[in-house]
Design a protein around this motif. Structure first.
Motif, PDB file in Angstrom:
ATOM      1  N   GLY A  50      31.789  84.293  26.733  1.00 31.20           N
ATOM      2  CA  GLY A  50      31.128  84.922  27.871  1.00 31.20           C
ATOM      3  C   GLY A  50      30.876  83.935  28.992  1.00 31.20           C
ATOM      4  N   LEU A  51      30.416  82.731  28.635  1.00 30.21           N
ATOM      5  CA  LEU A  51      30.173  81.699  29.646  1.00 30.21           C
ATOM      6  C   LEU A  51      31.489  81.184  30.228  1.00 30.21           C
ATOM      7  CD1 LEU A  51      27.352  79.892  27.677  1.00 30.21           C
ATOM      8  CD2 LEU A  51      27.071  81.026  29.887  1.00 30.21           C
ATOM      9  N   TYR A  52      32.526  81.114  29.394  1.00 29.15           N
ATOM     10  CA  TYR A  52      33.849  80.710  29.879  1.00 29.15           C
ATOM     11  C   TYR A  52      34.360  81.709  30.919  1.00 29.15           C
ATOM     12  CZ  TYR A  52      38.859  79.563  29.764  1.00 29.15           C
ATOM     13  OH  TYR A  52      40.147  79.232  30.106  1.00 29.15           O
ATOM     14  N   ALA A  53      34.180  82.989  30.636  1.00 24.22           N
ATOM     15  CA  ALA A  53      34.602  84.011  31.594  1.00 24.22           C
ATOM     16  C   ALA A  53      33.803  83.913  32.892  1.00 24.22           C
ATOM     17  CB  ALA A  53      34.442  85.397  30.971  1.00 24.22           C
ATOM     18  N   LYS A  54      32.523  83.603  32.769  1.00 27.68           N
ATOM     19  CA  LYS A  54      31.662  83.505  33.953  1.00 27.68           C
ATOM     20  C   LYS A  54      32.147  82.413  34.911  1.00 27.68           C
ATOM     21  CE  LYS A  54      26.868  82.584  35.296  1.00 27.68           C
ATOM     22  NZ  LYS A  54      25.492  82.328  34.813  1.00 27.68           N
ATOM     23  N   LYS A  94      35.758  70.468  32.366  1.00 27.03           N
ATOM     24  CA  LYS A  94      35.068  70.604  33.653  1.00 27.03           C
ATOM     25  C   LYS A  94      33.822  71.475  33.526  1.00 27.03           C
ATOM     26  CE  LYS A  94      35.724  72.306  38.366  1.00 27.03           C
ATOM     27  NZ  LYS A  94      36.646  72.989  39.316  1.00 27.03           N
ATOM     28  N   LEU A  95      33.858  72.447  32.606  1.00 30.96           N
ATOM     29  CA  LEU A  95      32.756  73.400  32.486  1.00 30.96           C
ATOM     30  C   LEU A  95      31.568  72.836  31.714  1.00 30.96           C
ATOM     31  CD1 LEU A  95      34.709  76.721  31.785  1.00 30.96           C
ATOM     32  CD2 LEU A  95      34.078  75.682  33.966  1.00 30.96           C
ATOM     33  N   TYR A  96      31.722  71.651  31.123  1.00 26.14           N
ATOM     34  CA  TYR A  96      30.620  71.068  30.360  1.00 26.14           C
ATOM     35  C   TYR A  96      29.458  70.645  31.256  1.00 26.14           C
ATOM     36  CZ  TYR A  96      33.175  71.007  25.941  1.00 26.14           C
ATOM     37  OH  TYR A  96      33.835  71.374  24.801  1.00 26.14           O
ATOM     38  N   LYS A  97      29.659  70.664  32.567  1.00 30.22           N
ATOM     39  CA  LYS A  97      28.552  70.340  33.470  1.00 30.22           C
ATOM     40  C   LYS A  97      27.519  71.468  33.510  1.00 30.22           C
ATOM     41  CE  LYS A  97      30.946  72.161  37.574  1.00 30.22           C
ATOM     42  NZ  LYS A  97      31.563  71.810  38.867  1.00 30.22           N
ATOM     43  N   HIS A  98      27.913  72.658  33.064  1.00 35.76           N
ATOM     44  CA  HIS A  98      26.978  73.783  33.022  1.00 35.76           C
ATOM     45  C   HIS A  98      26.165  73.713  31.732  1.00 35.76           C
ATOM     46  CE1 HIS A  98      28.927  75.573  36.506  1.00 35.76           C
ATOM     47  NE2 HIS A  98      30.104  75.419  35.900  1.00 35.76           N
ATOM     48  N   PHE A  99      24.864  73.782  31.880  1.00 39.77           N
ATOM     49  CA  PHE A  99      23.943  73.533  30.771  1.00 39.77           C
ATOM     50  C   PHE A  99      24.234  74.413  29.562  1.00 39.77           C
ATOM     51  CE2 PHE A  99      20.036  74.443  28.447  1.00 39.77           C
ATOM     52  CZ  PHE A  99      19.555  73.173  28.168  1.00 39.77           C
ATOM     53  N   TYR A 100      24.244  75.724  29.749  1.00 37.69           N
ATOM     54  CA  TYR A 100      24.395  76.631  28.603  1.00 37.69           C
ATOM     55  C   TYR A 100      25.813  76.608  28.035  1.00 37.69           C
ATOM     56  CZ  TYR A 100      19.757  78.360  29.655  1.00 37.69           C
ATOM     57  OH  TYR A 100      18.421  78.440  29.859  1.00 37.69           O
TER      58      TYR A 100
END
Length: 642
Positions: A143-147, A90-96
């Motif tokens: 870090g991005l996973y936590a965000k 699901k988080l792959y929609k976020h660019f970074y």
């Protein structure tokens, strides 16, 4: 940068061409600013001698405890959270997030490709020298996973937790190695699950900090276990203390006392041959002119001299080092080695060194045929026409060796191999110089006739040996001198298979060669030369009282009366040396394969040799100009942006 050019972010405001132009300009200016350092670093790298790796390299690394990135291995341990992040689709929609997930997948794949390890090791042997990139990608991904953690669904989180936890627990079971942080991983996952069970997003976001803290505790535990298991294991703990540093294996007051005593008793330009066991850099930390060093990069001329010209045998084979002279008297005298210090169990003493002191476990020997560090001679010999190490030693004693100049050296030593009787025991000889040792006590014996033993003090035995199958480290033992050689696929193998050994026959007139362990070898006796040291004794009688003393950034010497010729100084030659002969600038030349030579006339009396790296002031000027341009360029950019 390439990835960001291909995958543009929706908020990017700089067009691709402008990004390329701006960063290319910045990169060129950065290179210019650092050129003063960078150029000389590149020069050092290019002037180094590194043997091309010719061992077998597998296409893929096997998956085992040493290559498992997510469990207790020797190199790096990545938290299991990375697996969870990669499975959180699901988080792959976020660019970074997607960007660093791709980088992480690529890093994990590259970890199992030895070619990548070669790429990051200068196309040499595969070495894990790039794993900080894996650590960086993992840190960014976590870090991005936590965000975005609070936006995950419970279903996806449970799925990713089961897979990732299952992976680390199965690893522990398969490797039969359990680490303390393993039992904390379910707690971290449980904390995350409890946070996601909170319906209200405002509370869920605040409670997410408990999950972050749990991850930080897990990271601390993993780091603690890694440091304890992979860094501060028993051997390291024993050596990482003051007691070890002051022990006889490294550095003691008695060693310092004896080194100070030898330094006081010799002239400034004479050398001491002493190293503490395997500490090749002993001369650097005990402060004396020595005969050994260990470094990843140093001038290739020294290794060319050791490996090729003089075939000086290193008792323990390894690249990036040189050590001692293998007890060869001529070389000791040519390099003005006045003292040799050994421990009482060591006995590889050159022929004309006499014991002058014994204290504790240390024995000091003095060179009775030492030669001065500077010699002026008009006997020039062509390096291309000298074929054996013993002839090269003799030519250096009789005169000086120069590349493509001078006359042929005619007083060549005879190969005595055909004058000896060669026999073997427990060795099966095969075609093309291949031999097989069915047992580890196989040996080859060279019987030297009595007339040769009476004529010569030492013998130089040249062998070509390469380990066959099964590949392994091996030992060449010649009359109790044990030479440790590395296996063919070793990262630290020198690649020099032809070795020269200085030896003496035993009481029965035999030179005994034993190989171990058993197995296959390529083996060939190339030559046997005798040495009676008559040329050294003659050079010692005719020696001139020429020495050098160290000055700032160079050396200075005053010459005794001499003829026109070449002044040879036994310091390593470098291209950027500058010589001043009676204040007149002269270009030094390389002589004797690695030494420094200066043409002089019979009236010259003073020589100063200075060294400055190539293009020293040019690089300083370019860097200074680029720094000024960079400042103005940044100010202009800032002004335009405002």
């Amino acid at each position: 940068f390439i990835a960001r050019l291909i995958f543009k972010h929706r908020h990017d405001i700089i067009p691709r061409f402008k990004a390329i132009y701006t960063l290319s300009t910045a990169a060129l200016l950065s290179l210019g600013c650092s050129l003063f350092f960078f150029y000389h670093g590149i020069q050092a790298y290019l002037n180094n001698r590194r043997i091309p790796f010719d061992g077998n390299v597998d296409a893929f690394e096997p998956f085992n405890q040493n290559t498992n990135l997510f469990y207790d291995n020797y190199l790096i341990v990545i938290l299991y959270i990375v697996i969870q992040a990669l499975l959180s689709f699901k988080l792959y929609k976020h660019f970074y997030f997607k960007l660093f997930a791709i980088f992480m997948i690529m890093s994990i794949g590259a970890h199992f490709l030895p070619f990548v390890d070669q790429l990051f090791n200068g196309f040499s042997a595969p070495q894990k020298r790039w794993h900080y990139l894996i650590a960086f990608n993992a840190a960014m991904l976590m870090g991005l996973y936590a965000k975005y953690f609070s936006t995950l669904t419970i279903k996806n989180y449970i799925f990713s937790s089961i897979v990732s936890l299952g992976f680390v627990f199965v690893s522990a079971w398969v490797y039969d190695t359990y680490v303390s942080w393993l039992w904390f991983t379910p707690i971290v996952s449980l904390v995350g699950l409890l946070v996601l069970c909170v319906k209200a997003s405002i509370y869920r976001n605040k409670l997410s900090y408990f999950y972050y803290i749990a991850i930080m505790i897990l990271a601390t535990l993993v780091a603690d276990v890694f440091i304890r298991n992979q860094i501060y294991f028993e051997d390291h703990v024993e050596r990482a203390n003051n007691d070890y540093v002051n022990a006889s294996l490294f550095n003691t007051p008695l060693q310092h006392q004896l080194v100070s005593q030898m330094n006081y008793s010799k002239s400034e330009d004479e050398r001491i041959d002493w190293r503490v066991n395997e500490q090749d850099n002993t001369p650097m930390y005990q402060f004396f002119k020595g005969t050994s060093i260990y470094s990843s990069i140093f001038d290739h001329n020294i290794l060319d001299y050791y490996y090729d010209a003089l075939k000086i045998n290193l008792q323990s084979e390894s690249v990036s080092r040189y050590q001692s002279t293998n007890g060869r008297q001529n070389i000791n005298s040519l390099f003005s080695i006045k003292y040799l210090m050994l421990k009482d169990y060591q006995d590889n003493v050159p022929a004309y060194f006499k014991k002058v002191e014994s204290k504790g476990q240390y024995q000091i020997y003095e060179n009775t045929l030492n030669l001065p560090s500077v010699k002026v001679t008009n006997h020039l010999y062509d390096a291309q026409k000298l074929k054996t190490p013993i002839d090269r030693e003799h030519a250096m004693l009789d005169g000086v060796i120069i590349n493509d100049k001078g006359k042929s050296y005619t007083d060549n030593a005879n190969n005595l191999k055909n004058s000896t009787d060669i026999s073997s025991k427990n060795i099966d000889f095969r075609d093309n110089n291949q031999i097989y040792l069915p047992q580890s006590n196989g040996s080859i014996q060279i019987h030297v006739p009595s007339d040769l033993r009476e004529r010569y003090t030492d013998f130089y035995l040249t062998l070509k040996i390469r380990r066959g199958q099964p590949d392994s480290n091996y030992t060449i033992n010649i009359n109790n001198y044990a030479n440790q050689r590395l296996y063919n696929n070793s990262t630290y193998k020198t690649g020099v298979e032809t070795q020269l050994y200085r030896t003496q026959p035993d009481e029965n007139g035999n030179i005994n060669i034993t190989l171990s362990p058993n197995g296959n070898y390529h083996f060939k006796i190339l030559s046997l030369h005798g040495e009676n040291y008559n040329k050294l004794k003659r050079a010692f009688k005719l020696q001139q009282n020429n020495h050098y003393k160290d000055i700032k950034n160079g050396v200075k010497m005053t010459l005794a009366p001499h003829q026109k010729g070449i002044a040879t100084v036994n310091i390593p030659f470098r291209d950027s040396m500058i010589a001043y002969v009676d204040h007149k600038k002269v270009k030094p030349i390389k002589v004797n394969y690695m030494m420094t030579g200066i043409p002089v006339s019979e009236n010259d009396s003073n020589i100063v040799i200075k060294y400055r790296p190539k293009y020293w002031f040019t690089m300083i000027t370019i860097s200074a100009i680029c720094i000024v341009i960079s400042v103005f360029w940044c100010l202009i950019k800032k002004f335009k942006f405002k």
